[in-house]
Design a protein around this motif. Structure first.
Motif, PDB file in Angstrom:
ATOM      1  N   LEU A 135      -1.765  10.261  14.398  1.00 23.68           N
ATOM      2  CA  LEU A 135      -0.650  10.321  13.454  1.00 23.68           C
ATOM      3  C   LEU A 135       0.312  11.461  13.767  1.00 23.68           C
ATOM      4  N   VAL A 193       0.261   1.662  10.006  1.00 23.05           N
ATOM      5  CA  VAL A 193      -1.079   1.593   9.411  1.00 23.05           C
ATOM      6  C   VAL A 193      -1.017   0.890   8.059  1.00 23.05           C
ATOM      7  N   TRP A 194      -0.037   1.259   7.274  1.00 24.82           N
ATOM      8  CA  TRP A 194       0.096   0.616   5.959  1.00 24.82           C
ATOM      9  C   TRP A 194       0.443  -0.847   6.095  1.00 24.82           C
ATOM     10  N   ASN A 222       4.458   7.743  12.008  1.00 23.70           N
ATOM     11  CA  ASN A 222       3.358   7.035  12.641  1.00 23.70           C
ATOM     12  C   ASN A 222       2.438   6.339  11.645  1.00 23.70           C
ATOM     13  N   VAL A 223       2.548   6.710  10.392  1.00 30.37           N
ATOM     14  CA  VAL A 223       1.647   6.127   9.403  1.00 30.37           C
ATOM     15  C   VAL A 223       2.100   4.726   9.010  1.00 30.37           C
ATOM     16  N   VAL A 278      -9.507  -0.191   8.475  1.00 33.23           N
ATOM     17  CA  VAL A 278      -8.228   0.172   9.090  1.00 33.23           C
ATOM     18  C   VAL A 278      -8.030   1.684   9.049  1.00 33.23           C
ATOM     19  N   PRO A 308       0.805  -1.222   0.000  1.00 30.10           N
ATOM     20  CA  PRO A 308       0.000   0.000   0.000  1.00 30.10           C
ATOM     21  C   PRO A 308       0.837   1.270   0.000  1.00 30.10           C
ATOM     22  N   ASN A 309       2.050   1.166   0.472  1.00 30.87           N
ATOM     23  CA  ASN A 309       2.949   2.319   0.415  1.00 30.87           C
ATOM     24  C   ASN A 309       4.376   1.804   0.354  1.00 30.87           C
ATOM     25  N   ARG A 310       5.214   2.488  -0.440  1.00 27.96           N
ATOM     26  CA  ARG A 310       6.566   1.964  -0.602  1.00 27.96           C
ATOM     27  C   ARG A 310       7.330   1.898   0.706  1.00 27.96           C
ATOM     28  N   CYS A 322      10.327   6.306   4.345  1.00 28.07           N
ATOM     29  CA  CYS A 322       9.263   6.705   5.240  1.00 28.07           C
ATOM     30  C   CYS A 322       9.264   8.208   5.477  1.00 28.07           C
ATOM     31  N   MET A 347       1.291  -3.422  -6.234  1.00 25.90           N
ATOM     32  CA  MET A 347      -0.164  -3.269  -6.370  1.00 25.90           C
ATOM     33  C   MET A 347      -0.745  -2.533  -5.165  1.00 25.90           C
ATOM     34  N   MET A 348      -1.837  -1.854  -5.427  1.00 23.46           N
ATOM     35  CA  MET A 348      -2.571  -1.172  -4.348  1.00 23.46           C
ATOM     36  C   MET A 348      -1.765  -0.030  -3.747  1.00 23.46           C
ATOM     37  N   GLU A 349      -0.901   0.557  -4.541  1.00 16.22           N
ATOM     38  CA  GLU A 349       0.020   1.528  -3.978  1.00 16.22           C
ATOM     39  C   GLU A 349      -0.571   2.938  -3.926  1.00 16.22           C
ATOM     40  N   LEU A 350      -0.352   3.549  -2.793  1.00 16.37           N
ATOM     41  CA  LEU A 350      -0.668   4.954  -2.627  1.00 16.37           C
ATOM     42  C   LEU A 350       0.152   5.759  -3.615  1.00 16.37           C
ATOM     43  N   GLN A 383      -0.552  -2.699   8.405  1.00 13.15           N
ATOM     44  CA  GLN A 383      -1.782  -3.379   8.778  1.00 13.15           C
ATOM     45  C   GLN A 383      -2.702  -3.564   7.569  1.00 13.15           C
ATOM     46  N   VAL A 384      -2.777  -2.540   6.739  1.00 14.72           N
ATOM     47  CA  VAL A 384      -3.582  -2.635   5.520  1.00 14.72           C
ATOM     48  C   VAL A 384      -3.076  -3.792   4.664  1.00 14.72           C
TER      49      VAL A 384
END
Lengths: 135, 135
Positions: free
Chosen positions: B131, A111-112, A107-108, B122, A90-92, A100, B1-4, A114-115
């Motif tokens: 955050l 969350v990613w 802090n994010v 989530v 979901p985020n690199r 990061c 995949m699914m990347e922000l 977990q996603v």
DNA sequence: CCCTAAAAAGACTTTATATATCTTTTTAGG
DNA sequence: CCTAAAAAGATATATAAAGTCTTTTTAGGG
């Protein structure tokens, strides 16, 4: 956001189609493509990727074609999706925490993570057998 | 995949920065952009979208700038992400089931719906206050 | 051995989306 | 009315997605 690409969509259609057929037979790419309504050349690329990962077996030459690499109850949707779309990220920063933040931590991040876990969990819980049932 | 996307990443950085500051003050876009290391013109677009959704308030002219639209504990990460990335839709068929299949129904559909639900769950559970804490 | 069928591999094209940037307009304060 | 700032719109560039084409390899059958 978070949208599956055509490639992923096509990949699922193609392999689910195979999963719904008798497993010990070989199917022509052109027939599969026609059945699931995907451009044959594009599906060819997708099945090549599947083949490398062992999700399908390919046979060249006359009488050639494709068959499922394993029993459909042993192939998860996660494998199929990741085979063609790459890992679910979901985020690199989930892959490389140095992305990061300038400060090194944010802090994010969790969350990613977990996603990522949730999505993978859902897809891992679905097999091709289930997807092909009644199709 | 699914990347922000970058846009989403920048959006989060920008608004989390605001969330970590005293709420009743106005902050210059150029200062925020510099602080979170985002191209100012790009961040401007993002904050315009935030402004339309009420996530931030904008003030024009001399002494203008931005402030958070609501208390940070009342803004979820889901709102922030969807404000700039659009709704979270792992597959278009989740929005429009007619995209699903020639046959009208497919077994994969409920899987995507579940993915969507998990991801939204989530993100909805995280507030800007959390955050921004300790940032 | 050659001919044909089929997938593999790689190069290429086209289209769409992401990532910006620039210019002009509106709004507000001093 | 001058300056500061955001809003809005147009435009540019880069990257990735989506699809096609050509050549090569592999295999079976006459």
């Amino acid at each position: 956001m978070m949208e599956l690409t055509r490639k992923g969509e096509y990949a699922i259609r193609g392999i689910v189609y195979l999963a719904g057929k008798p497993m010990d037979k070989v199917y022509l790419l052109s027939d599969i493509a026609a059945a699931v309504d995907v451009p044959p050349t594009f599906l060819a690329k997708i099945f090549q990727q599947f083949s490398k990962m062992g999700l399908v077996k390919s046979f060249r030459g006359t009488g050639g074609g494709f068959m499922l690499g394993r029993a459909p109850e042993n192939i998860t949707l996660l494998e199929v999706v990741e085979a063609v779309e790459g890992p679910i990220v979901p985020n690199r920063c989930v892959v490389n925490p140095s992305e990061c933040n300038r400060s090194g931590y944010c802090n994010v991040h969790p969350v990613w993570a977990q996603v990522q876990g949730k999505v993978r969990g859902v897809l891992e819980g679905v097999t091709l057998k289930e997807l092909a049932a009644g199709a």
